[in-house]
Design an enzyme around this catalytic site. Structure first.
Site, PDB file in Angstrom:
ATOM      1  N   ASP A 160     -11.984  96.259  14.566  1.00 56.05           N
ATOM      2  CA  ASP A 160     -11.913  96.159  13.309  1.00 56.05           C
ATOM      3  C   ASP A 160     -13.200  96.129  12.488  1.00 56.05           C
ATOM      4  OD1 ASP A 160     -12.375  93.766  14.298  1.00 56.05           O
ATOM      5  OD2 ASP A 160     -10.887  92.754  13.307  1.00 56.05           O
ATOM      6  N   THR A 164     -10.248  98.727  21.421  1.00 56.97           N
ATOM      7  CA  THR A 164     -10.616  97.469  21.994  1.00 56.97           C
ATOM      8  C   THR A 164      -9.735  96.851  22.941  1.00 56.97           C
ATOM      9  OG1 THR A 164     -10.901  95.173  20.976  1.00 56.97           O
ATOM     10  CG2 THR A 164      -9.714  96.695  19.647  1.00 56.97           C
ATOM     11  N   ASP A 218      -5.910  93.914  18.959  1.00 55.43           N
ATOM     12  CA  ASP A 218      -5.765  93.000  17.753  1.00 55.43           C
ATOM     13  C   ASP A 218      -5.661  93.704  16.492  1.00 55.43           C
ATOM     14  OD1 ASP A 218      -8.396  93.718  17.732  1.00 55.43           O
ATOM     15  OD2 ASP A 218      -9.073  91.616  17.326  1.00 55.43           O
ATOM     16  N   ALA A 221       1.537  83.203  35.348  1.00 52.38           N
ATOM     17  CA  ALA A 221       0.820  82.073  35.026  1.00 52.38           C
ATOM     18  C   ALA A 221       1.697  80.786  34.755  1.00 52.38           C
ATOM     19  CB  ALA A 221       0.239  82.201  33.733  1.00 52.38           C
ATOM     20  N   ARG A 256     -11.337  87.388  21.712  1.00 47.91           N
ATOM     21  CA  ARG A 256     -12.013  87.295  20.572  1.00 47.91           C
ATOM     22  C   ARG A 256     -10.966  86.136  19.842  1.00 47.91           C
ATOM     23  NH1 ARG A 256     -16.217  89.130  18.048  1.00 47.91           N
ATOM     24  NH2 ARG A 256     -16.104  91.192  19.045  1.00 47.91           N
ATOM     25  N   ARG A 276     -23.449  97.136  17.743  1.00 48.50           N
ATOM     26  CA  ARG A 276     -22.917  96.471  16.602  1.00 48.50           C
ATOM     27  C   ARG A 276     -24.093  96.449  15.305  1.00 48.50           C
ATOM     28  NH1 ARG A 276     -20.418  92.803  20.446  1.00 48.50           N
ATOM     29  NH2 ARG A 276     -18.175  93.283  20.295  1.00 48.50           N
ATOM     30  N   GLY A 311     -17.556  96.580  20.559  1.00 52.87           N
ATOM     31  CA  GLY A 311     -17.523  96.375  21.868  1.00 52.87           C
ATOM     32  C   GLY A 311     -16.953  97.492  22.541  1.00 52.87           C
ATOM     33  N   ASP A 330      -8.894  93.799  23.022  1.00 52.08           N
ATOM     34  CA  ASP A 330      -8.227  92.731  22.434  1.00 52.08           C
ATOM     35  C   ASP A 330      -6.731  92.933  21.664  1.00 52.08           C
ATOM     36  OD1 ASP A 330     -10.532  91.640  22.946  1.00 52.08           O
ATOM     37  OD2 ASP A 330     -11.538  91.689  20.847  1.00 52.08           O
ATOM     38  N   ARG A 357      -5.451  83.762  43.063  1.00 58.72           N
ATOM     39  CA  ARG A 357      -4.349  83.160  43.369  1.00 58.72           C
ATOM     40  C   ARG A 357      -4.124  82.935  45.035  1.00 58.72           C
ATOM     41  NH1 ARG A 357       1.520  83.078  42.111  1.00 58.72           N
ATOM     42  NH2 ARG A 357       1.472  84.267  40.325  1.00 58.72           N
TER      43      ARG A 357
END
Ligand code: F6P
Length: 330
Positions: free
Chosen positions: A107, A129, A133, A190, A175, A76, A15, A131, A158
């Site tokens: 990853d 990324t 992660d 939040a 993800r 990908r 991505g 993410d 909001r």
């Protein structure tokens, strides 16, 4: 400066993430600085297999530091998962005279690089990324921009939720990880944040938070759902069925992946790209560039991929204080 590395390739895979262009620019400029020729491989690993490349000189990376997306395109690649695909990619490297590859991505990209190194090509990964992660690095390129994009969108929501005294359920990307949702939830104030790292207890994590907010005088509520934690649409329905509110559901989706990279993303991408070339030029291979406590380091690719990353416990603790969620179960 003398070195054995004469030419390297750079590619983006998986991505896209804002700041990838800044990383490409840094790789090209750092390579030229060291007297190394640089070739851009287009469309991720597919480009290596098909010989889809572009020569990159200093001028070819002008005016991209501020642009989202990736000038090299991304993909990908299923074919690259096969040994045949990797052998064809190695043949391209041989033909073009590439001594090493810098792969910018997540990853999946790093797993591809790890396998590809078995073909005798030096590889270095740069984490990019939204993410965030990748376990061994505190930071992945794109995270800050994506978080700011999400927060800006939620601030807009909001306004309308406040005016109508409504409940909003917003799905944030990430993800299988909740890092982005947690960070965005903290920044957006939040009512509740649902993350995949914590098993959902709907009554406790959603209803109690909304009820607590109402009892404290609030008349609008913002529920953030990490995409890996479940469907925002389903959460919205459940809220309606349980307490009769009529939530509006927004799935932010790929909006979070685009846009002008923030200063943080540009600087991190530039530092990571520079470090990647330094590692290759100094004879390193199978390395992953990581930001650790403010410093840029490189670690073994396989070791990096094997590590497990939990949510940032301190951030979650703060969220607990802000929303009334309990920290147990993380
Ligand atoms: O890894 C980045 C990411 O945006 C994830 O947050 C998301 O789950 C996924 O990619 C979406 O992938 P695609 O662009 O293939 O829809």
């Amino acid at each position: 400066m003398t070195n054995a590395v004469k030419r390297i390739g750079v590619l983006t895979s998986g991505g896209d993430a804002p700041g990838m262009n800044a990383a490409i620019r840094a790789v090209v400029r750092s390579a030229i600085y060291r007297g190394i020729d640089c070739v851009g491989i287009r469309r991720g690993f597919n480009g290596l297999i098909n010989g889809d490349f572009v020569r990159l000189d200093e001028n070819s990376v002008n005016h991209i530091i501020n642009r989202g997306g990736t000038m090299l395109y991304t993909a990908r690649s299923e074919e690259f998962r096969t040994v045949d695909g990797q052998q064809r990619a190695a043949a391209t490297c041989k033909l073009l005279g590439l001594d090493g590859i810098v792969g910018i991505g997540g990853d999946g990209t790093f797993r591809g690089l790890k396998e590809f190194s078995k073909q005798g090509i030096s590889v270095v990964g740069v984490p990019a990324t939204i993410d965030n992660d990748i376990v061994c690095t505190d930071y992945t390129i794109g995270y800050d921009t994506a978080a700011n994009t999400a927060v800006e969108a939620i601030d807009r929501l909001r306004d309308t939720m406040q005016s109508h005294e409504r409940c909003s359920v917003v799905e944030v990307m990430g993800r299988n990880a909740g890092h982005l949702a947690l960070y965005v939830g903290l920044a957006a104030g939040a009512t509740s944040v649902l993350v995949p790292e914590k098993k959902l207890d709907f009554e406790h994590d959603v209803i109690d938070c909304i009820r607590g907010a109402r009892l404290s005088g609030k008349t609008h509520y913002m529920i953030i759902v990490a995409e890996g934690a479940g469907s925002a649409i389903e959460i919205g329905k459940q809220i309606h069925e349980t307490i009769g509110l009529d939530p509006r559901v927004t799935i932010l989706g790929h909006i979070q992946r685009g846009g002008t990279p923030t200063a943080r993303d540009r600087v991190m991408a530039t530092r990571m790209g520079y470090h990647a070339v330094k590692v290759l030029a100094e004879g390193g291979t199978n390395r992953l560039i990581c930001s650790q406590q403010g410093s840029m380091v490189d670690i073994d690719l396989e070791e990096g991929l094997a590590m497990k990353k939990g949510l940032n416990a301190q951030q979650y603790e703060v969220l607990q204080a802000m929303t009334g969620l309990e920290i147990e179960g993380l």
